[in-house]
Design an enzyme around this catalytic site. Structure first.
Site, PDB file in Angstrom:
ATOM      1  N   SER A  13      46.888  31.983  34.329  1.00  0.00           N
ATOM      2  CA  SER A  13      47.157  31.517  32.961  1.00  0.00           C
ATOM      3  C   SER A  13      46.894  32.646  31.955  1.00  0.00           C
ATOM      4  O   SER A  13      47.589  32.740  30.933  1.00  0.00           O
ATOM      5  CB  SER A  13      46.332  30.276  32.625  1.00  0.00           C
ATOM      6  OG  SER A  13      44.970  30.586  32.541  1.00  0.00           O
ATOM      7  N   LYS A  65      36.834  49.441  50.780  1.00  0.00           N
ATOM      8  CA  LYS A  65      37.296  49.339  49.383  1.00  0.00           C
ATOM      9  C   LYS A  65      37.980  50.623  48.932  1.00  0.00           C
ATOM     10  O   LYS A  65      38.991  50.603  48.242  1.00  0.00           O
ATOM     11  CB  LYS A  65      36.098  49.022  48.467  1.00  0.00           C
ATOM     12  CG  LYS A  65      36.521  48.679  47.035  1.00  0.00           C
ATOM     13  CD  LYS A  65      35.335  48.479  46.117  1.00  0.00           C
ATOM     14  CE  LYS A  65      34.599  47.210  46.359  1.00  0.00           C
ATOM     15  NZ  LYS A  65      34.951  46.115  45.449  1.00  0.00           N
ATOM     16  N   MET A  90      38.832  38.516  41.260  1.00  0.00           N
ATOM     17  CA  MET A  90      37.489  38.146  41.711  1.00  0.00           C
ATOM     18  C   MET A  90      36.912  39.162  42.705  1.00  0.00           C
ATOM     19  O   MET A  90      36.470  38.805  43.803  1.00  0.00           O
ATOM     20  CB  MET A  90      37.513  36.741  42.312  1.00  0.00           C
ATOM     21  CG  MET A  90      38.042  35.690  41.344  1.00  0.00           C
ATOM     22  SD  MET A  90      37.259  35.723  39.710  1.00  0.00           S
ATOM     23  CE  MET A  90      35.959  34.550  40.003  1.00  0.00           C
ATOM     24  N   ARG A  91      36.933  40.421  42.303  1.00  0.00           N
ATOM     25  CA  ARG A  91      36.489  41.485  43.195  1.00  0.00           C
ATOM     26  C   ARG A  91      35.872  42.588  42.323  1.00  0.00           C
ATOM     27  O   ARG A  91      36.392  42.874  41.236  1.00  0.00           O
ATOM     28  CB  ARG A  91      37.755  42.021  43.888  1.00  0.00           C
ATOM     29  CG  ARG A  91      37.554  42.650  45.224  1.00  0.00           C
ATOM     30  CD  ARG A  91      38.900  42.783  45.913  1.00  0.00           C
ATOM     31  NE  ARG A  91      39.234  41.572  46.624  1.00  0.00           N
ATOM     32  CZ  ARG A  91      38.692  41.196  47.773  1.00  0.00           C
ATOM     33  NH1 ARG A  91      37.783  41.956  48.350  1.00  0.00           N
ATOM     34  NH2 ARG A  91      39.035  40.063  48.343  1.00  0.00           N
ATOM     35  N   LEU A  92      34.773  43.180  42.794  1.00  0.00           N
ATOM     36  CA  LEU A  92      34.183  44.284  42.027  1.00  0.00           C
ATOM     37  C   LEU A  92      35.070  45.515  42.131  1.00  0.00           C
ATOM     38  O   LEU A  92      35.633  45.787  43.187  1.00  0.00           O
ATOM     39  CB  LEU A  92      32.788  44.622  42.567  1.00  0.00           C
ATOM     40  CG  LEU A  92      31.647  43.671  42.213  1.00  0.00           C
ATOM     41  CD1 LEU A  92      30.354  44.149  42.873  1.00  0.00           C
ATOM     42  CD2 LEU A  92      31.472  43.577  40.708  1.00  0.00           C
ATOM     43  N   ILE A  93      35.186  46.239  41.039  1.00  0.00           N
ATOM     44  CA  ILE A  93      35.980  47.475  41.043  1.00  0.00           C
ATOM     45  C   ILE A  93      35.093  48.608  41.560  1.00  0.00           C
ATOM     46  O   ILE A  93      33.941  48.748  41.151  1.00  0.00           O
ATOM     47  CB  ILE A  93      36.485  47.782  39.608  1.00  0.00           C
ATOM     48  CG1 ILE A  93      37.388  46.647  39.085  1.00  0.00           C
ATOM     49  CG2 ILE A  93      37.227  49.115  39.562  1.00  0.00           C
ATOM     50  CD1 ILE A  93      38.690  46.449  39.800  1.00  0.00           C
ATOM     51  N   HIS A 109      35.635  37.221  30.964  1.00  0.00           N
ATOM     52  CA  HIS A 109      34.703  36.396  31.739  1.00  0.00           C
ATOM     53  C   HIS A 109      34.420  35.109  30.970  1.00  0.00           C
ATOM     54  O   HIS A 109      34.181  35.149  29.765  1.00  0.00           O
ATOM     55  CB  HIS A 109      33.411  37.185  31.991  1.00  0.00           C
ATOM     56  CG  HIS A 109      32.453  36.444  32.866  1.00  0.00           C
ATOM     57  ND1 HIS A 109      32.625  36.358  34.239  1.00  0.00           N
ATOM     58  CD2 HIS A 109      31.351  35.715  32.559  1.00  0.00           C
ATOM     59  CE1 HIS A 109      31.648  35.621  34.738  1.00  0.00           C
ATOM     60  NE2 HIS A 109      30.868  35.218  33.748  1.00  0.00           N
TER      61      HIS A 109
HETATM   62  C1  GAR Z   1      39.541  32.905  33.865  1.00  0.00           C
HETATM   63  O1  GAR Z   1      38.877  31.819  33.271  1.00  0.00           O
HETATM   64  C2  GAR Z   1      38.673  34.140  33.852  1.00  0.00           C
HETATM   65  O2  GAR Z   1      37.831  34.206  32.738  1.00  0.00           O
HETATM   66  C3  GAR Z   1      37.891  33.979  35.120  1.00  0.00           C
HETATM   67  O3  GAR Z   1      38.832  33.495  36.051  1.00  0.00           O
HETATM   68  C4  GAR Z   1      39.753  32.659  35.369  1.00  0.00           C
HETATM   69  C5  GAR Z   1      41.161  33.005  35.824  1.00  0.00           C
HETATM   70  O4  GAR Z   1      42.068  32.065  35.327  1.00  0.00           O
HETATM   71  N1  GAR Z   1      37.311  35.226  35.537  1.00  0.00           N
HETATM   72  C6  GAR Z   1      36.114  35.340  36.089  1.00  0.00           C
HETATM   73  O5  GAR Z   1      35.407  34.380  36.357  1.00  0.00           O
HETATM   74  C7  GAR Z   1      35.687  36.759  36.392  1.00  0.00           C
HETATM   75  N2  GAR Z   1      34.296  36.842  36.723  1.00  0.00           N
HETATM   76  P1  GAR Z   1      43.628  32.350  35.326  1.00  0.00           P
HETATM   77  O6  GAR Z   1      43.998  32.759  36.761  1.00  0.00           O
HETATM   78  O7  GAR Z   1      44.251  31.041  34.951  1.00  0.00           O
HETATM   79  O8  GAR Z   1      43.903  33.452  34.337  1.00  0.00           O
END
Ligand code: GAR
Length: 192
Positions: A13, A65, A90-93, A109
């Site tokens: 999104s 990595k 969802m992965r550390l750079i 975040h």
């Molecule tokens: C978002 O809410 C973003 O802030 C979060 O993942 C979601 C992805 O939503 N990120 C984290 O939690 C990073 N630590 P989306 O796929 O609908 O953009």
């Protein structure tokens, strides 16, 4: 105009919000690549629908990595990518990308960092029954959600809110805040 790569693992999104902001002329940037580490991520279809080049990789098929980040770095450099935008990646750079894109990797975040870093920040806030949470956009460093904060916006949690209600409020804020922050960095960059 800033040339961006978006990295995402989820539904996308935020990817969509960035693309819509570009189409609406609110964000002067170009997205030349979508990278995902999950073959089943909803964001992939969203990118393909918009005819954005897409790289999907399976981290397990690389030795480590460094190996997959070297491949991603080439994908980015080949397209002249200047900034990497993490949008639910969802992965550390690791150091390969951090060194190549120093101060040019952003993350969003779903909490007011430094509160609730890591996974399921919305669930963490809900469980702690905090009354105020929010969204943070920050530069990425080698820690987990620890880089310098660029901007934040608060979201109030009401007594009756479910986890899903909070998520909806947070995402509505994200979709406004992220394109706005990226645009403000574009302006800064051009005035240098
Ligand atoms: C978002 O809410 C973003 O802030 C979060 O993942 C979601 C992805 O939503 N990120 C984290 O939690 C990073 N630590 P989306 O796929 O609908 O953009």
């Amino acid at each position: 105009m800033m040339n961006l790569a978006i990295f995402a693992s989820g539904t996308g999104s935020n990817f969509d919000a960035i693309m819509t902001a570009i189409e609406d002329g609110k964000l002067e940037a170009n997205v030349s690549l979508l990278v995902s580490d999950r073959i089943d991520a909803g964001v992939i279809e969203k990118a393909q629908r918009r005819q954005i080049d897409t790289v999907v990789f399976n981290p397990k098929s690389f030795a480590n990595k460094e190996a997959f980040e070297k491949a991603l770095l080439k994908d980015c450099k080949d397209r002249g990518v200047e900034w990497i935008i993490l949008a639910g990646y969802m992965r550390l750079i690791g150091s390969t990308l951090l060194m190549a894109y120093e101060h040019r990797i952003l993350n969003i975040h779903p909490s007011l960092l430094p509160a609730f870093p890591g996974k399921d920040a919305i669930g963490q806030a809900y469980d702690k029954q905090v009354k105020l949470t929010g969204v943070t956009v920050h530069y990425v460093d080698d820690g987990m959600d620890t880089g310098p904060i660029i901007d934040q916006e608060a979201v109030r949690i009401h007594e009756q809110d479910t986890k899903d209600d909070i998520k909806q409020k947070i995402q509505a804020v994200e979709h406004e805040l992220y394109p706005r922050v990226i645009q403000s960095l574009t302006i800064k960059e051009e005035s240098r």
